[in-house]
Design an enzyme around this catalytic site. Structure first.
Site, PDB file in Angstrom:
ATOM      1  N   LYS A  39      20.110 -42.843  30.176  1.00  0.00           N
ATOM      2  CA  LYS A  39      21.474 -42.878  29.633  1.00  0.00           C
ATOM      3  C   LYS A  39      22.440 -43.555  30.618  1.00  0.00           C
ATOM      4  O   LYS A  39      23.210 -44.439  30.231  1.00  0.00           O
ATOM      5  CB  LYS A  39      21.919 -41.438  29.344  1.00  0.00           C
ATOM      6  CG  LYS A  39      23.242 -41.334  28.649  1.00  0.00           C
ATOM      7  CD  LYS A  39      23.419 -39.928  28.131  1.00  0.00           C
ATOM      8  CE  LYS A  39      24.769 -39.400  28.535  1.00  0.00           C
ATOM      9  NZ  LYS A  39      24.915 -37.977  28.248  1.00  0.00           N
ATOM     10  N   ASP A  46      25.732 -39.745  23.963  1.00  0.00           N
ATOM     11  CA  ASP A  46      26.319 -38.572  24.608  1.00  0.00           C
ATOM     12  C   ASP A  46      26.618 -37.553  23.500  1.00  0.00           C
ATOM     13  O   ASP A  46      26.187 -37.712  22.361  1.00  0.00           O
ATOM     14  CB  ASP A  46      27.566 -38.965  25.414  1.00  0.00           C
ATOM     15  CG  ASP A  46      28.773 -39.229  24.518  1.00  0.00           C
ATOM     16  OD1 ASP A  46      28.584 -39.428  23.288  1.00  0.00           O
ATOM     17  OD2 ASP A  46      29.900 -39.239  25.024  1.00  0.00           O
TER      18      ASP A  46
END
Ligand code: SF4
Length: 222
Positions: free
Chosen positions: A128, A147
């Site tokens: 990420k 997210d």
């Protein structure tokens, strides 16, 4: 209903959603303040389990004291902990950012790597974080950053359909990558984060005033 929607139909709907997001939020960008790849990387590591707002409050002092990988690499850990304390998990985060800076200084000639294979070898950097840096700074769309906002909105908009829950970031990312053009992977993440903050909040989505309502299978159901 949405579960039976074909990939082609979902892809078309995703295009229309992207168009509306673009109209509303323009060139929505990363909300973490940064001047270069190093600052973005460090800010992104600090943003885990925190808010961009909090991170933006601590990074000016951090980068004033340690403006580059070389200086952060030899920083006193306790001094770094003190600065990053407000972002939470400060001991681990201080260790990660000093460790990442050391590796960048020692192994990568002081430059943040511009590929996912090298980025994920840095302490505190998972896929990420790497995606944020590659997409936002290097302009490389190698994935979609999922997210909490992106997970929730992908689920409500049914742009993802194979996940167990909204925290199942890997499956959600895979689905998003199937229905969204690669050129838009970084943008869709930034735009959904903006929409999640302003309109489609976790507790009280404002469907009545949402410009995506005609494209959203969850409209009025949450
Ligand atoms: S219509 Fe409602 S649930 Fe769907 S994206 Fe908009 S605010 Fe969120």
């Amino acid at each position: 209903m949405a579960g039976r929607e074909s990939i082609a139909a979902r892809t078309e709907r995703a295009k229309r959603i992207l168009k509306k997001l673009h109209k509303q939020y323009g060139d929505a960008d990363c909300a973490l303040t940064h001047k270069n790849a190093f600052e973005l990387l460090i800010a992104t590591i600090l943003s885990a389990q925190s808010t961009d707002e909090t991170v933006n409050k601590v990074t000016p002092a951090l980068f004033k004291a340690y403006p580059d990988p070389e200086s952060l690499a030899v920083a006193d850990l306790e001094s770094v902990q003190e600065i990053v304390h407000p972002t939470g998990f400060f001991r681990q985060k201080a260790k990660s950012i000093v460790g990442a800076a050391k590796r960048i200084a020692d192994e990568f000639d002081g430059k943040v790597p511009d590929n996912i294979e090298d980025l994920v070898t840095l302490p505190g950097v998972a896929r990420k974080t790497a995606n944020v840096v590659l997409g936002t700074w290097f302009g490389k769309n190698v994935g979609v950053v999922v997210d909490t906002h992106v997970g929730r909105l992908a689920d409500r908009l049914k742009l993802a359909w194979n996940h167990k829950d909204t925290k199942d970031a890997i499956r959600i990312e895979k689905d998003l990558m199937r229905v969204i053009d690669q050129k838009d992977w970084t943008y869709v993440s930034h735009a959904l984060i903006w929409h999640g903050r302003k309109v489609c909040s976790a507790r009280k989505p404002d469907c009545e005033n949402c410009m995506l309502s005609t494209e959203c299978p969850s409209e009025g159901r949450i």
